[in-house]
Scaffold this active site. Structure first.
Site, PDB file in Angstrom:
ATOM      1  N   GLY A  61      50.807  36.855  41.229  1.00 50.19           N
ATOM      2  CA  GLY A  61      50.780  38.226  40.748  1.00 50.19           C
ATOM      3  C   GLY A  61      49.342  38.700  40.567  1.00 50.19           C
ATOM      4  N   SER A 133      48.718  32.061  45.302  1.00 48.67           N
ATOM      5  CA  SER A 133      48.053  33.344  45.093  1.00 48.67           C
ATOM      6  C   SER A 133      47.297  33.360  43.766  1.00 48.67           C
ATOM      7  CB  SER A 133      49.094  34.465  45.195  1.00 48.67           C
ATOM      8  OG  SER A 133      48.495  35.719  45.318  1.00 48.67           O
ATOM      9  N   TRP A 134      47.536  34.387  42.914  1.00 51.91           N
ATOM     10  CA  TRP A 134      46.853  34.439  41.621  1.00 51.91           C
ATOM     11  C   TRP A 134      47.025  33.143  40.838  1.00 51.91           C
ATOM     12  CZ3 TRP A 134      43.874  35.484  37.681  1.00 51.91           C
ATOM     13  CH2 TRP A 134      44.302  35.171  36.387  1.00 51.91           C
ATOM     14  N   ASP A 288      45.991  35.599  56.602  1.00 52.76           N
ATOM     15  CA  ASP A 288      45.979  36.081  55.217  1.00 52.76           C
ATOM     16  C   ASP A 288      44.661  36.804  54.961  1.00 52.76           C
ATOM     17  OD1 ASP A 288      46.034  36.548  52.534  1.00 52.76           O
ATOM     18  OD2 ASP A 288      46.252  34.448  51.931  1.00 52.76           O
ATOM     19  N   HIS A 316      49.663  36.072  53.846  1.00 49.13           N
ATOM     20  CA  HIS A 316      49.637  35.730  52.429  1.00 49.13           C
ATOM     21  C   HIS A 316      51.022  35.362  51.913  1.00 49.13           C
ATOM     22  CE1 HIS A 316      47.630  35.607  48.552  1.00 49.13           C
ATOM     23  NE2 HIS A 316      48.618  36.323  48.024  1.00 49.13           N
TER      24      HIS A 316
END
Length: 336
Positions: A61, A133-134, A288, A316
């Protein structure tokens, strides 16, 4: 590794297989809420084998939440799978989709502290971290802070949320998506000043007036869809059609990205030596463009126990081959 797969491994320290796509979903056997202070309560759940190898799943996120999607990567007979919703999102409360106050006492330092509280509650001495990701920023920040608590790291869509990365996924993307970038700038043209783009958006998003925050949430999430989609075709995330989720996600992303994860710019990359003894597998899609491969490459070069898998046809959001690598990594580490 067979050449049938469009996967390149730059070191091959950990011989994994690419045969399995996913495990069947397994339901939690326990769940609850944890009061972590500052008015925040964190949702947690556990799946699989309570006596198995502990792994903490760190979602992306910021604000995506620990959905059932994350459970498919682990053999439930061998792993003690722990998931949680980070502050302000998912089933944790207060929820940023309901109130801007969910952003108070909500920084990477707070999230690291929450992870430690979860570890203590679960009576786990050390655990693997699995993140995308985050979540890779948060996992790396946790690991360099508490290296003695981490057995292995499996990270995909790797990023560190440094200023250059935030500039890349906003300002630099104008060279690839100029029309969409103009659309992104339009809502903040009168308030931008000398602030970065996420921080300017956050001013609109934390408004309690739906006429201000809701259009801003659509504009931000439309940009998110654009930069994670491959080619000309944009694949809208169905989750953004939920007003509460979309506002929660946009508020948290711009809060963290606008403040560069509330970390010193070199906190992760400059402290890689802290985790040099922790086995690390990083997985990245060649397509990505939303995060910089050069950041992942720099960490790989500095980390003596790292494998870096590059998936040719993946962006991604992942791909079949990325799933195969991630499954192979969890299978390898659970047998060592």
């Amino acid at each position: 590794m067979t050449k049938l797969y469009p996967v390149h491994n730059f070191s091959e320290l950990y011989p994994i297989t690419l045969e399995k796509m996913s495990y069947s979903d397994v339901l939690p056997y326990d769940s609850g809420m944890l009061d972590v202070g500052d008015g925040h309560h964190i949702y947690w759940e556990t799946c699989g084998n309570p006596n198995g190898k502990p792994v903490l799943v760190v979602h992306g996120g910021p604000g995506s939440g620990a959905t059932p999607y994350w459970r498919q990567f682990f053999n439930p007979n061998l792993y003690h799978i722990i998931l949680f919703d980070q502050r302000g999102c998912g089933r944790s409360y207060p929820n940023a989709g309901d109130t801007g106050s969910a952003l108070i006492a909500n920084t990477t330092e707070h999230l690291i502290s929450d992870m430690e509280k979860i570890r203590t509650k679960m009576k786990v001495d050390k655990w693997m971290l699995f993140a995308g990701s985050w979540g890779t920023t948060l996992s790396l920040a946790y690991a360099v802070t508490y290296p003695n608590r981490v057995t292995e790291l499996i990270l995909w869509g790797v990023g560190t949320t440094q200023k250059q990365e935030i500039d890349w996924l906003t300002w630099e993307m104008r060279h690839i998506f100029p029309k969409e970038f103009d659309d992104l700038l339009y809502p903040i043209k009168d308030i931008m000043g000398d602030r970065n783009i996420p921080l300017a958006y956050n001013e609109l998003l934390i408004s309690s007036d739906p006429a201000i925050c809701m259009p801003a949430s659509w504009a931000w999430c439309t940009w998110e869809d654009r930069i994670v989609s491959l080619g000309n075709h944009v694949s809208p995330s169905e989750r953004y059609f939920d007003d509460r989720f979309r506002l929660c996600f946009a508020r948290l992303v711009t809060h963290y990205f606008g403040n560069y994860a509330f970390l010193d710019n070199n906190y992760i990359v400059g402290n890689i030596q802290n985790i040099k003894d922790i086995p690390l597998i990083m997985v990245k899609g060649r397509l990505d463009i939303s995060s910089q491969l050069s950041i992942t490459w720099a960490m790989h070069k500095q980390h003596p126990l790292s494998d870096l898998y590059l998936i040719d046809n993946s962006g991604h959001g992942g791909s079949e081959y990325m799933h195969r690598v991630l499954i192979g990594a969890t299978e390898y580490f659970v047998t060592q």
